[in-house]
Scaffold this motif. Sequence first.
Motif, PDB file in Angstrom:
ATOM      1  N   GLY A 207       0.807  -1.226   0.000  1.00 63.94           N
ATOM      2  CA  GLY A 207       0.000   0.000   0.000  1.00 63.94           C
ATOM      3  C   GLY A 207       0.834   1.267   0.000  1.00 63.94           C
ATOM      4  O   GLY A 207       0.292   2.364   0.111  1.00 63.94           O
ATOM      5  N   TRP A 208       2.149   1.137  -0.177  1.00 61.25           N
ATOM      6  CA  TRP A 208       3.004   2.328   0.015  1.00 61.25           C
ATOM      7  C   TRP A 208       2.672   3.458  -0.958  1.00 61.25           C
ATOM      8  O   TRP A 208       2.586   4.616  -0.563  1.00 61.25           O
ATOM      9  CB  TRP A 208       4.497   1.952  -0.060  1.00 61.25           C
ATOM     10  N   PHE A 209       2.452   3.134  -2.240  1.00 56.05           N
ATOM     11  CA  PHE A 209       2.262   4.233  -3.190  1.00 56.05           C
ATOM     12  C   PHE A 209       0.876   4.864  -3.033  1.00 56.05           C
ATOM     13  O   PHE A 209       0.748   6.091  -3.046  1.00 56.05           O
ATOM     14  CB  PHE A 209       2.489   3.774  -4.636  1.00 56.05           C
ATOM     15  N   SER A 210      -0.149   4.022  -2.809  1.00 54.54           N
ATOM     16  CA  SER A 210      -1.482   4.603  -2.629  1.00 54.54           C
ATOM     17  C   SER A 210      -1.516   5.420  -1.335  1.00 54.54           C
ATOM     18  O   SER A 210      -2.157   6.478  -1.277  1.00 54.54           O
ATOM     19  CB  SER A 210      -2.566   3.529  -2.645  1.00 54.54           C
ATOM     20  N   SER A 211      -0.785   4.965  -0.313  1.00 57.30           N
ATOM     21  CA  SER A 211      -0.739   5.746   0.930  1.00 57.30           C
ATOM     22  C   SER A 211      -0.013   7.070   0.695  1.00 57.30           C
ATOM     23  O   SER A 211      -0.366   8.096   1.280  1.00 57.30           O
ATOM     24  CB  SER A 211      -0.036   4.965   2.040  1.00 57.30           C
ATOM     25  N   MET A 212       0.998   7.062  -0.191  1.00 58.67           N
ATOM     26  CA  MET A 212       1.697   8.312  -0.522  1.00 58.67           C
ATOM     27  C   MET A 212       0.757   9.261  -1.248  1.00 58.67           C
ATOM     28  O   MET A 212       0.790  10.475  -1.050  1.00 58.67           O
ATOM     29  CB  MET A 212       2.902   8.026  -1.434  1.00 58.67           C
ATOM     30  N   GLN A 213      -0.092   8.681  -2.083  1.00 58.14           N
ATOM     31  CA  GLN A 213      -1.054   9.526  -2.795  1.00 58.14           C
ATOM     32  C   GLN A 213      -2.056  10.113  -1.805  1.00 58.14           C
ATOM     33  O   GLN A 213      -2.305  11.320  -1.810  1.00 58.14           O
ATOM     34  CB  GLN A 213      -1.798   8.703  -3.847  1.00 58.14           C
ATOM     35  N   HIS A 316      10.282   3.806 -11.559  1.00 61.41           N
ATOM     36  CA  HIS A 316      10.096   5.012 -12.353  1.00 61.41           C
ATOM     37  C   HIS A 316       8.692   5.507 -12.034  1.00 61.41           C
ATOM     38  O   HIS A 316       7.710   4.791 -12.244  1.00 61.41           O
ATOM     39  CB  HIS A 316      10.267   4.689 -13.848  1.00 61.41           C
ATOM     40  N   GLU A 317       8.581   6.716 -11.500  1.00 57.11           N
ATOM     41  CA  GLU A 317       7.315   7.163 -10.902  1.00 57.11           C
ATOM     42  C   GLU A 317       6.129   7.254 -11.858  1.00 57.11           C
ATOM     43  O   GLU A 317       5.016   6.800 -11.513  1.00 57.11           O
ATOM     44  CB  GLU A 317       7.556   8.499 -10.176  1.00 57.11           C
ATOM     45  N   PRO A 318       6.280   7.791 -13.086  1.00 54.27           N
ATOM     46  CA  PRO A 318       5.086   7.960 -13.921  1.00 54.27           C
ATOM     47  C   PRO A 318       4.303   6.656 -14.145  1.00 54.27           C
ATOM     48  O   PRO A 318       3.069   6.660 -14.123  1.00 54.27           O
ATOM     49  CB  PRO A 318       5.656   8.481 -15.244  1.00 54.27           C
ATOM     50  N   GLU A 319       5.005   5.541 -14.290  1.00 54.47           N
ATOM     51  CA  GLU A 319       4.306   4.263 -14.524  1.00 54.47           C
ATOM     52  C   GLU A 319       3.551   3.804 -13.270  1.00 54.47           C
ATOM     53  O   GLU A 319       2.552   3.097 -13.371  1.00 54.47           O
ATOM     54  CB  GLU A 319       5.280   3.169 -14.970  1.00 54.47           C
ATOM     55  N   LEU A 320       4.035   4.221 -12.098  1.00 50.14           N
ATOM     56  CA  LEU A 320       3.307   3.851 -10.876  1.00 50.14           C
ATOM     57  C   LEU A 320       1.927   4.489 -10.880  1.00 50.14           C
ATOM     58  O   LEU A 320       0.949   3.913 -10.422  1.00 50.14           O
ATOM     59  CB  LEU A 320       4.076   4.321  -9.633  1.00 50.14           C
ATOM     60  N   ASN A 325      -4.427   2.321 -10.005  1.00 49.59           N
ATOM     61  CA  ASN A 325      -5.826   1.930  -9.818  1.00 49.59           C
ATOM     62  C   ASN A 325      -6.052   0.435 -10.014  1.00 49.59           C
ATOM     63  O   ASN A 325      -7.142  -0.060  -9.785  1.00 49.59           O
ATOM     64  CB  ASN A 325      -6.737   2.721 -10.759  1.00 49.59           C
ATOM     65  N   ASN A 326      -5.006  -0.277 -10.437  1.00 45.66           N
ATOM     66  CA  ASN A 326      -5.144  -1.733 -10.566  1.00 45.66           C
ATOM     67  C   ASN A 326      -5.129  -2.343  -9.167  1.00 45.66           C
ATOM     68  O   ASN A 326      -4.366  -1.908  -8.311  1.00 45.66           O
ATOM     69  CB  ASN A 326      -3.963  -2.344 -11.332  1.00 45.66           C
ATOM     70  N   GLU A 327      -5.954  -3.344  -8.969  1.00 45.82           N
ATOM     71  CA  GLU A 327      -6.003  -3.957  -7.649  1.00 45.82           C
ATOM     72  C   GLU A 327      -4.837  -4.930  -7.460  1.00 45.82           C
ATOM     73  O   GLU A 327      -4.621  -5.807  -8.295  1.00 45.82           O
ATOM     74  CB  GLU A 327      -7.330  -4.690  -7.510  1.00 45.82           C
ATOM     75  N   LEU A 328      -4.101  -4.784  -6.376  1.00 48.28           N
ATOM     76  CA  LEU A 328      -3.010  -5.721  -6.092  1.00 48.28           C
ATOM     77  C   LEU A 328      -3.603  -7.011  -5.519  1.00 48.28           C
ATOM     78  O   LEU A 328      -4.608  -6.952  -4.801  1.00 48.28           O
ATOM     79  CB  LEU A 328      -2.053  -5.124  -5.061  1.00 48.28           C
ATOM     80  N   PRO A 329      -2.991  -8.171  -5.805  1.00 51.15           N
ATOM     81  CA  PRO A 329      -3.518  -9.409  -5.209  1.00 51.15           C
ATOM     82  C   PRO A 329      -3.458  -9.317  -3.683  1.00 51.15           C
ATOM     83  O   PRO A 329      -2.552  -8.689  -3.129  1.00 51.15           O
ATOM     84  CB  PRO A 329      -2.552 -10.481  -5.696  1.00 51.15           C
ATOM     85  N   LEU A 330      -4.430  -9.954  -3.036  1.00 52.57           N
ATOM     86  CA  LEU A 330      -4.459  -9.925  -1.579  1.00 52.57           C
ATOM     87  C   LEU A 330      -3.788 -11.187  -1.036  1.00 52.57           C
ATOM     88  O   LEU A 330      -4.064 -12.285  -1.507  1.00 52.57           O
ATOM     89  CB  LEU A 330      -5.928  -9.897  -1.134  1.00 52.57           C
TER      90      LEU A 330
END
Length: 408
Positions: A207-213, A316-320, A325-330
Motif C-alpha cells: 500500500g506504500w504508493f497509494s498511501s503516498m497519494q 520510475h514514478e510515472p508508470e506507478l 488503480n489496478n487492484e493488487l492481489p491480496l
Amino acid sequence: MNFENAKNKLKEYAQEHILDYYDELNDSQKEALLKQIDETDFSVTSKVINGKAEDKRGVITPIKAMTLTEINASKEHFKSLGLEAIRAGKVSAVLLAGGMGTRLGSDNPKGMYDIGITKPVYIFQRIIRNLLDVVDEAGVWIHLFIMTSDKNHEATTSFFKEQNYFTYNPDYIHFFKQDMAPAATYEGKVYMEAKDKIATSPNGNGGWFSSMQNAGIVDIIHKENIEWINVFAVDNVLQRIADPCFIGATIDQKCTVGAKVVRKADPDEKVGVMCLEDGRPSIVEYYEQTEELRNTKDENGDPAYNFGVILNYLFHEPELEEICNNELPLHIVEKKIPYMNENGEFIKPESPNGYKFETLILDMIHMLDTCLPFEVERNKEFAPIKNKTGVDSIESARKLLKENGIEL
Ligand SMILES: CC(=O)N[C@H]1[C@@H](OP(=O)(O)OP(=O)(O)OC[C@H]2O[C@@H](n3ccc(=O)[nH]c3=O)[C@H](O)[C@@H]2O)O[C@H](CO)[C@@H](O)[C@@H]1O
C-alpha cells in the motif's frame, strides 16, 4: 458516520458483531468506533474462501539477472549516469517502516532498535548514515519519505526529532502513514481488540504508493520533478540506498523498475525470488514458493530460481501512477492476533489464531512491463534483522557490519 450507516456497512460484510458492545460505550468511545468502521475496508474479509485467498498465478519460468561480472564491466558508466540523475534532483527514497518490530520482541518501531555494542547504534541511524554516504558523494540532499503506520507514527516521528534526524536535513524528510486492514478469525469474522476497537494491523507494504497519494506526498514528487523512487526495507542495515550504480544501470537498460537481488544462500532462505510469470517479470514471495520451485535446476545444475530480492527497488514514478488503480492481489497470512474474548478479556495468543490481510510491494513488479534484476554482493549489502538470534538476526547483522568495517 452515524450508527445506522455503520450498521448497514457491517451488514454488507456480515460483521455486525462489531457493534455488540456499542450501548455500553461512552460518547467518545462510540465516536471512535464509528470512525474506525468508516475508515476500515472490510471487503478483504470476504476474500477468505476455504481459509485461503484465490490463487491466480500464471506460468512461472526463470529470469536472467544482471550479474556482478556484467555490472563491474560497466560500473563507471552506470555510476556517472546515476549521479547525474541524483544531482538533477530526479531521485528520492522511501523507507518502509510501517511494519511492527514484533519478531524482535519489542513494542517499539523496528528502526528504534539499538544494535550497538559499545555505543548506541539504532537501525534508523544506520539507514540514514548509508543514505548520507550518497548525499556526501553527490553533493545534494535526497528527499526521503518515511512510511509509518497508526501503530508507530508518533513513536517514529518523535524519535527522529529527538535524535536530530541523525544529522540529515529535516526539510528533506517527510513522514506519511500507511492504511490499516482488519484482522479476522479463520471464518473471516473481524476480531475486536476492545469493546470500542477493531483489531487492525498495517495492510502490508504493497500500500506504500497509494498511501503516498492519500497523504499528498505525490504532490511533492510532482513539484520537485522527481522521476525515480528507491523503496527499501527498514530491516537491512547494510543496504546501499539511492545507489548511483544501481540507478544508472536501471536507466541504461531503460527499465521501469530495478530490483536488487542476491544469490540465495539456500533453497529455503526466506526471500522472494525473481522469475517470469507468463513471460513478464514477477516475484514469488518465500511463503508461497513450492517445493518444486525451490529445487528446480537449470541446464548447468544450478538452482533455476536463485535470485532473491532484498526489498530494495527503484521505481520510475510515472508508470506507478498508471497502475495505481489496478487492484493488487491480496495475501492472506496466518498470524497471532491479540483480541478480546467473549468475556471481555484481552488475550495475547501463543499460536496463530486467524488471518491478516496484506498487499505486497513485490506484486507491483508484475504489473510493470520491464524490470532489471540487479545482483549485489550479499556480504556487502544484505544484513536483514528479522529475529533476535540465529538466521537474519541482530547477531548475524552485527557480524556483517563488523566485516564491512562499521563500528558498533
Ligand atoms: C512483502 C515483501 O516485500 N517481503 C520481502 C521482505 O520479507 P519480510 O518477511 O521481511 O517482509 P515484511 O512484510 O515483514 O517487511 C518488509 C518491510 O516492509 C515494511 N512493512 C511491512 C508491512 C506493512 O504493513 N508495512 C510496512 O511498512 C516493514 O517495516 C519492512 O521494512 O524482505 C525480504 C528480504 O529481507 C524479501 O525477500 C521479501 O520479498
